[in-house]
Design an enzyme around this catalytic site. Structure first.
Site, mmCIF file in Angstrom:
data_model
loop_
_atom_site.group_PDB
_atom_site.id
_atom_site.type_symbol
_atom_site.label_atom_id
_atom_site.label_comp_id
_atom_site.label_asym_id
_atom_site.label_seq_id
_atom_site.Cartn_x
_atom_site.Cartn_y
_atom_site.Cartn_z
ATOM 1 N N GLU A 292 23.733 -14.105 -5.787
ATOM 2 C CA GLU A 292 23.300 -15.403 -5.266
ATOM 3 C C GLU A 292 22.801 -15.269 -3.837
ATOM 4 O OE1 GLU A 292 27.569 -17.209 -3.700
ATOM 5 O OE2 GLU A 292 26.756 -17.940 -5.589
ATOM 6 N N ASP B 165 23.487 -18.631 -10.928
ATOM 7 C CA ASP B 165 22.752 -19.194 -9.795
ATOM 8 C C ASP B 165 21.951 -18.113 -9.078
ATOM 9 O OD1 ASP B 165 25.141 -18.055 -8.866
ATOM 10 O OD2 ASP B 165 25.365 -19.509 -7.255
#
Length: 350
Positions: free
Chosen positions: A63, A120
């Site tokens: 991420e 994500d």
């Protein structure tokens, strides 16, 4: 608010709206974003392209690599983008697909012992590559981003009780009775980038059902979205999983950011967080709240979270304009990420 009820039929009109706020390809960066990115790059991007989490033993996450690549592209900083992408590709590649391993641990024999992904991270890496391919006319970036997007569709979507859900990772979040999701992974503007590059009706279903999920996933006195959420396979009922503290905290604060960025500031989750942050009973902006007991965290929100909250309140017209500072004192990694993402959202609307 206790256990949430089962889902109603999705509202089809919300699906398209949930893919709003898509970053413009090749957009010129604002001065504030350039300054904020310059400070983040100085503090957290190593010369080899690794983004370090200074609050977590200097590990790196997919991420963090994705956020850095995305913000480097938004700042039109090709050198930093290529550094971060080169390191990500070298160290976090998974042999079986195009997703990225979620964590790199420095100074140990096997720096990537767990090859599970973090969704994500994959979303932001893919979007950054797709935008970079258009900005710098590099088909290789575009092809890499599209391949990641296709694997997100192939490996990370699940049908549960008539709704399309986004897994937080390929492994570890499914049982026979339920699926666990992270509401903050529904980054609607980023989903829009992927949907435009790799057209598929599944993106629209994911966005529309995600918006419906956020409308229902509200707990505690203020009706806030949680960091983690359990969805029952049988009927779609929502509950707070026991595996994590039942909080609105460091993950869930991104929910109102992405909603406002997508032009959805009037959504219940954004309105609820604004009410929470502006509650006059708080002596300071709290870092978190327990959604089962309504207990407020004992310490104040970080500067990055305060800047994010100010942005959300501003979008709702509840306070005079509050903007996160572009030039700011040294801060930890995640607080700086929140500030940088907020500057990016502001830059898109400038």
């Amino acid at each position: 608010m206790g256990r949430a009820p089962a889902a109603a039929s999705p509202v089809s009109g919300g699906a398209g709206a949930a893919l709003g706020g898509v970053p413009q390809a090749g957009a010129a960066p604002s001065a504030a974003l350039l300054a904020g990115w310059g400070r983040f790059r100085q503090d957290f991007l190593r010369p080899e392209g690794r983004v370090v989490d200074t609050g977590n033993q200097n590990v790196s996450h997919s991420e963090g690599q994705g956020w850095a690549m995305f913000c480097a592209e938004r700042a039109a900083d090709r050198a930093s983008f290529e550094l971060a992408w080169g390191w990500t590709r070298r160290w976090l590649t998974r042999p079986q697909d195009r997703l990225a391993a979620w964590r790199y641990i420095p100074d140990q024999g096997d720096s990537v012992p767990d090859r599970n992904n973090a969704t994500d991270g994959d979303l932001f890496i893919a979007a950054a590559l797709l935008l970079a391919g258009r900005r710098w006319q590099q088909p290789g970036f575009t092809e890499a981003g599209a391949a990641i997007a296709r694997d997100i569709l192939r490996l990370l979507l699940r049908q549960v009780a008539g709704s399309t859900l986004l897994l937080p990772a390929q492994h570890g979040f499914e049982t026979a009775d339920s699926v666990t999701v992270n509401p903050s992974y529904y980054a609607f503007p980023i989903l829009g980038v992927l949907a435009r590059a790799v057209p598929d009706p599944a993106w629209l279903a994911l966005a529309g059902d995600g918006l419906q999920l956020l409308r229902r996933a509200r707990f505690g006195r203020w009706g806030l979205p949680p960091d983690w959420l359990s969805v029952a396979r049988a009927d779609g009922a929502l509950s707070l999983p026991g595996r994590w503290p039942p909080r609105f905290s460091y993950d869930a604060v991104r929910v109102p950011l992405y909603l406002c960025w997508a032009g959805l500031a009037d959504e219940p989750a954004a309105l609820a967080t604004a009410r929470f942050w502006s509650d006059p009973a708080h002596r300071q902006w709290p870092a978190w709240v327990d959604l089962a007991t309504d207990r407020i965290g004992p310490y104040a929100a970080t500067p990055g979270l305060r800047g994010l909250a100010g942005y959300v309140l501003e979008q709702l017209g509840q306070v005079p304009p509050t903007r996160p500072a572009a030039s700011f004192a040294p801060d930890d990694y995640y607080s700086s990420v929140l500030r940088l993402l907020t500057l990016t959202a502001l830059s898109e609307k400038a």
